[in-house]
Design an enzyme around this catalytic site. Structure first.
Site, PDB file in Angstrom:
ATOM      1  N   GLU A 256       0.773  -1.229   0.043  1.00  0.00           N
ATOM      2  CA  GLU A 256      -0.072  -0.171  -0.179  1.00  0.00           C
ATOM      3  C   GLU A 256       0.985   1.331  -0.114  1.00  0.00           C
ATOM      4  OE1 GLU A 256      -3.086  -0.192  -0.180  1.00  0.00           O
ATOM      5  OE2 GLU A 256      -3.168  -2.319  -0.106  1.00  0.00           O
ATOM      6  N   CYS A 295      -2.852   8.721   2.917  1.00  0.00           N
ATOM      7  CA  CYS A 295      -2.438   8.379   1.934  1.00  0.00           C
ATOM      8  C   CYS A 295      -3.489   8.513   0.882  1.00  0.00           C
ATOM      9  CB  CYS A 295      -2.036   6.811   1.706  1.00  0.00           C
ATOM     10  SG  CYS A 295      -3.552   6.076   2.649  1.00  0.00           S
TER      11      CYS A 295
HETATM   12  P1  NAP Z   1       8.266   5.232   4.511  1.00  0.00           P
HETATM   13  O1  NAP Z   1       9.462   6.066   4.688  1.00  0.00           O
HETATM   14  O2  NAP Z   1       8.393   4.355   3.160  1.00  0.00           O
HETATM   15  O3  NAP Z   1       8.337   4.375   5.740  1.00  0.00           O
HETATM   16  C1  NAP Z   1       7.393   3.115   5.920  1.00  0.00           C
HETATM   17  C2  NAP Z   1       7.576   2.161   6.878  1.00  0.00           C
HETATM   18  O4  NAP Z   1       8.721   1.250   6.126  1.00  0.00           O
HETATM   19  C3  NAP Z   1       8.260   2.576   8.107  1.00  0.00           C
HETATM   20  O5  NAP Z   1       7.841   1.636   9.136  1.00  0.00           O
HETATM   21  C4  NAP Z   1       9.738   2.625   8.030  1.00  0.00           C
HETATM   22  O6  NAP Z   1      10.323   2.438   9.274  1.00  0.00           O
HETATM   23  C5  NAP Z   1       9.755   1.140   7.222  1.00  0.00           C
HETATM   24  N1  NAP Z   1      11.013   1.038   6.567  1.00  0.00           N
HETATM   25  C6  NAP Z   1      11.656   1.965   5.838  1.00  0.00           C
HETATM   26  N2  NAP Z   1      12.839   1.258   5.213  1.00  0.00           N
HETATM   27  C7  NAP Z   1      12.766   0.030   5.736  1.00  0.00           C
HETATM   28  C8  NAP Z   1      13.712  -0.983   5.289  1.00  0.00           C
HETATM   29  N3  NAP Z   1      14.603  -1.010   4.488  1.00  0.00           N
HETATM   30  N4  NAP Z   1      13.362  -2.373   5.742  1.00  0.00           N
HETATM   31  C9  NAP Z   1      12.277  -2.721   6.402  1.00  0.00           C
HETATM   32  N5  NAP Z   1      11.155  -1.202   6.745  1.00  0.00           N
HETATM   33  C10 NAP Z   1      11.773  -0.229   6.351  1.00  0.00           C
HETATM   34  O7  NAP Z   1       7.074   5.677   4.642  1.00  0.00           O
HETATM   35  P2  NAP Z   1       6.591   6.751   5.866  1.00  0.00           P
HETATM   36  O8  NAP Z   1       7.060   8.193   5.619  1.00  0.00           O
HETATM   37  O9  NAP Z   1       6.583   6.204   6.993  1.00  0.00           O
HETATM   38  O10 NAP Z   1       4.883   6.913   5.211  1.00  0.00           O
HETATM   39  C11 NAP Z   1       4.632   7.924   4.452  1.00  0.00           C
HETATM   40  C12 NAP Z   1       4.215   7.329   3.004  1.00  0.00           C
HETATM   41  O11 NAP Z   1       3.197   6.114   3.452  1.00  0.00           O
HETATM   42  C13 NAP Z   1       3.564   8.111   1.898  1.00  0.00           C
HETATM   43  O12 NAP Z   1       4.043   8.141   0.835  1.00  0.00           O
HETATM   44  C14 NAP Z   1       1.932   7.634   2.016  1.00  0.00           C
HETATM   45  O13 NAP Z   1       1.488   7.856   1.038  1.00  0.00           O
HETATM   46  C15 NAP Z   1       2.230   6.222   2.365  1.00  0.00           C
HETATM   47  N6  NAP Z   1       0.988   5.671   2.931  1.00  0.00           N
HETATM   48  C16 NAP Z   1       0.348   4.596   2.068  1.00  0.00           C
HETATM   49  C17 NAP Z   1      -0.863   4.208   2.580  1.00  0.00           C
HETATM   50  C18 NAP Z   1      -1.674   3.223   1.884  1.00  0.00           C
HETATM   51  O14 NAP Z   1      -2.351   2.785   2.563  1.00  0.00           O
HETATM   52  N7  NAP Z   1      -1.763   3.007   0.614  1.00  0.00           N
HETATM   53  C19 NAP Z   1      -1.128   4.472   4.179  1.00  0.00           C
HETATM   54  C20 NAP Z   1      -0.466   5.411   4.637  1.00  0.00           C
HETATM   55  C21 NAP Z   1       0.539   6.069   4.297  1.00  0.00           C
HETATM   56  P3  NAP Z   1      11.011   3.706   9.908  1.00  0.00           P
HETATM   57  O15 NAP Z   1       9.905   4.464  10.417  1.00  0.00           O
HETATM   58  O16 NAP Z   1      11.621   2.784  11.125  1.00  0.00           O
HETATM   59  O17 NAP Z   1      12.159   4.136   8.832  1.00  0.00           O
END
Ligand code: NAP
Length: 523
Positions: A256, A295
């Site tokens: 997602e 999102c």
């Molecule tokens: P993100 O930076 O991609 O991080 C998402 C998750 O992935 C966090 O728990 C992060 O952990 C983890 N992560 C990052 N690198 C990783 C790795 N190498 N291995 C394992 N886990 C890893 O996104 P965000 O800034 O938290 O969220 C914002 C984004 O999410 C936006 O782009 C939004 O559109 C999207 N979103 C989508 C939905 C949907 O349902 N489609 C819902 C909500 C948000 P850490 O925090 O520890 O880095």
């Protein structure tokens, strides 16, 4: 200083090294620290696979449903505390915190209710038996069975409770143990939820584990029965998808991700009419709720040229009236962005959007917030841009600015033209349409439905009924094609089936029936 612990292998792990701060985004004060250093991820997987999974699979679907009900109840009983933590770490107003926390509890309760109606013991039949031979002696039937692995849930920072709950509900109901990892910067409220559930003794040992901080070497140890459900940015999803072990084991991976959602006004809606008002109200909510860190937030507003002046004027007036500041102050309608990193990214993004459009509301700079010390807090005022060339505004269709920011675009009123402009984002989670013209709506579906995961239609019939396009309801699918990740969550049993394997059973009809209807074996 509070140290957030991970819950692994049946105990709380307190980290001593690698600590990173969690911050109150309204004041920039450090409120806690956390890290997953020292967690033995092999032991985490072993605990889930050897203790949690077998215990859950012993239970019927209906029994697993009672676990979800108890989780929802425990969270509801701590609602006020969770709302406070959400304000402290996520900068949410009461309404925004409730959207996350009550939304999570309601999704657990929905799946608990769904489980009550499921027959078949621990297994789930899919459709009826079909004859496979001419004389009726050989039949086939499909059956869903729980995967014998672990569900790894990686969540975004913006929905710490709903993200945890909606994924856990589906996996636990399917019979899979869960390892949940919240976004580190806002892990406070998700960690407390897990603590409440653990303290209440609701789940069997090993059914739920929590990682605060990095996933360490976990992803490299996953196998063919495991499932990863990821929510976050498209960039992180792309990186994780390429993980050698995930590819080698063909591990199921649901994504997602980002989405540049569009709200489209059709030309049959008169300015000032009730549907026009609904369109405006929805946009103001979908741009400012959770400071635009959703999102499903509206990023692109498509107005027919004949209504553009009215839409522009009304939106500027309404968005300008939203009070931005510390949610501890009752006058505040919109809180800060969740972290310093989000603020930097949002301001950069507003700068990039100005390549294609002009600012018609907002400064493109950090703002001071009501109720917060001057110069402190990650505040951005509601921001509206307008682009003259809807289809040429490439950045508007490609750059997700995760903040209260949207761009107004104009089209000629044709449904196909609007659908083509919407589709330029390469796949979205939701598109909202405002119209009572069935011909126009049908034409939009033909041209654009395959580019979006959900179509939300606001019309005379839905006034006062629809929750707004940003709400992902558990009864219908959440997910979208292309850039949005290509995943499918929720949607009733569809979300549960992510954690199950579909098996085709072939044999004698009576035998198939007895094996799949939940009767005691051997009777
Ligand atoms: P993100 O930076 O991609 O991080 C998402 C998750 O992935 C966090 O728990 C992060 O952990 C983890 N992560 C990052 N690198 C990783 C790795 N190498 N291995 C394992 N886990 C890893 O996104 P965000 O800034 O938290 O969220 C914002 C984004 O999410 C936006 O782009 C939004 O559109 C999207 N979103 C989508 C939905 C949907 O349902 N489609 C819902 C909500 C948000 P850490 O925090 O520890 O880095």
């Amino acid at each position: 200083m509070k140290i957030l612990k991970s819950y692994v292998d049946g105990r709380w792990h307190e980290p001593a090294t690698g600590l990173v701060p969690l911050i109150d985004p309204s004041t920039e004060e450090v409120i806690a620290q956390t890290s997953s250093e020292g967690v033995d991820f092999s032991a985490v997987l072993q605990c889930a696979r050897q203790r949690g999974g077998p215990a859950l699979r012993e239970m019927s679907l209906a029994e697993r449903g009672t676990l979800l009900k108890a989780m929802s109840k425990a969270m509801r009983e701590s609602r006020d505390e969770l709302l406070d933590l959400s304000r402290l770490n996520n900068g949410t107003t009461l309404a925004d915190g409730s959207f996350d926390i009550d939304g999570g509890g309601a999704t657990l309760a929905y799946y608990a209710g769904l489980a009550r109606g499921l027959e078949g013991g621990a297994l789930m039949a899919d459709g009826e038996e079909v004859p496979l031979s001419r004389d009726g002696g050989f039949w086939g039937r499909h059956l869903w069975v729980p995967r014998h692995g672990v569900a790894v849930h990686i969540n975004a920072f913006n929905f710490p409770v709903w993200g945890f709950a909606e994924k856990a509900a589906a996996a636990l109901l399917a019979g899979m143990p869960v390892i949940t990892k919240p976004g580190t910067s806002t892990a406070l409220v998700a960690q407390r939820c897990v603590e409440i559930i653990v303290d209440a003794g609701i789940l069997p040992d090993g059914a739920l584990q929590l990682i605060c901080g990095s996933t360490g070497d976990l992803m490299g140890q996953l196998g063919p029965q495991d499932v990863v459900a990821f929510t976050g940015s498209a960039a992180t999803a792309t990186k994780l998808r390429q993980g050698e072990q995930l590819i080698a084991a063909n591990c199921r991976f649901n994504v997602e991700a980002d989405s540049l959602n569009a709200a489209v006004l059709a030309p049959d809606v008169e300015s000032g009419s009730p549907v026009f008002e609904m369109f405006l109200e929805d946009i103001v909510r979908e741009v400012t709720q959770k400071a635009g860190q959703k999102c499903t937030a509206v990023r692109r507003i498509l107005s027919p040229q004949s209504r553009s002046a009215d839409v522009r004027e009304a939106l500027v007036a309404r968005l300008e009236a939203v009070v931005t500041g510390n949610p501890a102050d009752e006058a505040v309608g919109m809180g800060p962005l969740a972290s310093a990193q989000q603020l930097v990214d949002a301001l950069e993004g507003i700068g990039e959007l100005q390549r294609d459009g002009r600012l018609i509301l907002g400064s493109g700079k950090r703002a001071d917030g009501v109720g917060s010390p001057a110069g402190r807090g990650y505040f951005v005022q509601p921001t509206l841009l307008e682009a003259a060339d809807a289809n040429g505004a490439t950045t508007v269709h490609q750059r997700e600015v995760f903040a209260p920011v949207a761009t107004l675009l104009h089209y000629d009123g044709g449904a196909t033209a609007a659908a083509r402009t919407m589709s330029l984002a390469g796949g979205t989670l939701v598109t909202s349409l405002y119209s009572d013209d069935e011909g126009w709506l049908g034409e939009f579906l033909d041209a654009g439905a395959s580019s979006t995961g959900r179509i939300y239609i606001g019309s005379e019939a839905t006034i006062g009924e629809g929750p707004g396009s940003g709400a992902a309801m558990p009864q219908t699918l959440h997910g979208g094609p292309g850039r949005a990740g290509g995943g499918e969550e929720l949607g009733g049993l569809v979300g549960v089936q992510l954690y199950m394997q579909r098996v085709a059973l072939q044999g004698g009809q009576g035998l198939l029936r007895r094996l799949t209807d939940g009767s005691p074996r051997g009777d």
